[in-house]
Design an enzyme around this catalytic site. Structure first.
Site, mmCIF file in Angstrom:
data_model
loop_
_atom_site.group_PDB
_atom_site.id
_atom_site.type_symbol
_atom_site.label_atom_id
_atom_site.label_comp_id
_atom_site.label_asym_id
_atom_site.label_seq_id
_atom_site.Cartn_x
_atom_site.Cartn_y
_atom_site.Cartn_z
ATOM 1 N N CYS A 1 1.111 0.594 -14.122
ATOM 2 C CA CYS A 1 -0.018 -0.141 -14.691
ATOM 3 C C CYS A 1 -0.564 0.699 -15.846
ATOM 4 O O CYS A 1 -1.205 1.730 -15.627
ATOM 5 C CB CYS A 1 -1.064 -0.358 -13.603
ATOM 6 S SG CYS A 1 -2.408 -1.419 -14.087
ATOM 7 N N CYS B 1 4.463 6.151 -26.777
ATOM 8 C CA CYS B 1 3.159 6.791 -26.632
ATOM 9 C C CYS B 1 2.408 6.687 -27.961
ATOM 10 O O CYS B 1 2.949 7.033 -29.013
ATOM 11 C CB CYS B 1 3.332 8.255 -26.236
ATOM 12 S SG CYS B 1 1.775 9.177 -26.162
#
Length: 162
Positions: free
Chosen positions: A149, A77
């Protein structure tokens, strides 16, 4: 005739529920292990990262260099450095965004997104709540059948030391 109309109405009502609606909603009251004010996020994230991670934006297709990243490693992240996806689970979906057939267990959270007028499953970092992208059921059938995605700007790639 009234009974037939009533029966059709009842059947339509019960058939409107899909599995997509079973995804838990992300609420404003959700708390995350990493929590910052909007001002703090703006200080540490680029404008594009902030737009995607904090405002649930989408980067332009085919704009991320991670789309063509083929080295072994882990995708983290960009907001809090939590490992989210492994390179061995990445595949070229042809959509213009990095795609994976699975995430690292317990590091990705899900919610329902109806922003485009239909239900999609949105993905968030489970540690900081940052928006990552969406998951669809059109991934590789030989593995999970899922296509995570993901906006490349929401990720940092860390190559594996071999």
């Amino acid at each position: 005739m009234k009974n037939l109309a009533l029966l059709l109405l009842v059947l339509a009502f019960f058939n409107c529920k899909s599995n997509a609606q079973d995804t838990p909603e992300k609420t404003e009251n959700t708390t995350y292990e990493v929590s910052k004010t909007e001002a703090e996020w703006k200080k540490i994230l680029s404008k594009k990262e902030y737009y995607v991670l904090r405002e649930a934006g989408t980067e332009r297709a085919f704009s991320s260099p991670l789309n063509k990243e083929y080295r072994p490693g882990t995708y983290h992240c960009a907001g809090c450095d939590t490992p989210l996806f492994k390179s061995e689970n990445k595949f070229d979906s042809g959509t213009g965004w990095p795609s994976f057939d699975r995430c690292i267990d317990n590091n990705v959270a899900y919610s329902t997104d109806n922003d485009l007028g239909y239900t999609r499953t949105e993905e968030h970092c489970a540690t900081c709540g940052g928006h990552l992208g969406h998951v669809f059921n059109d991934g590789p059938s030989a593995t999970t059948g899922k296509r995570h995605c993901i906006n490349g700007v929401a990720l940092n790639f860390k190559p594996r030391n071999e």
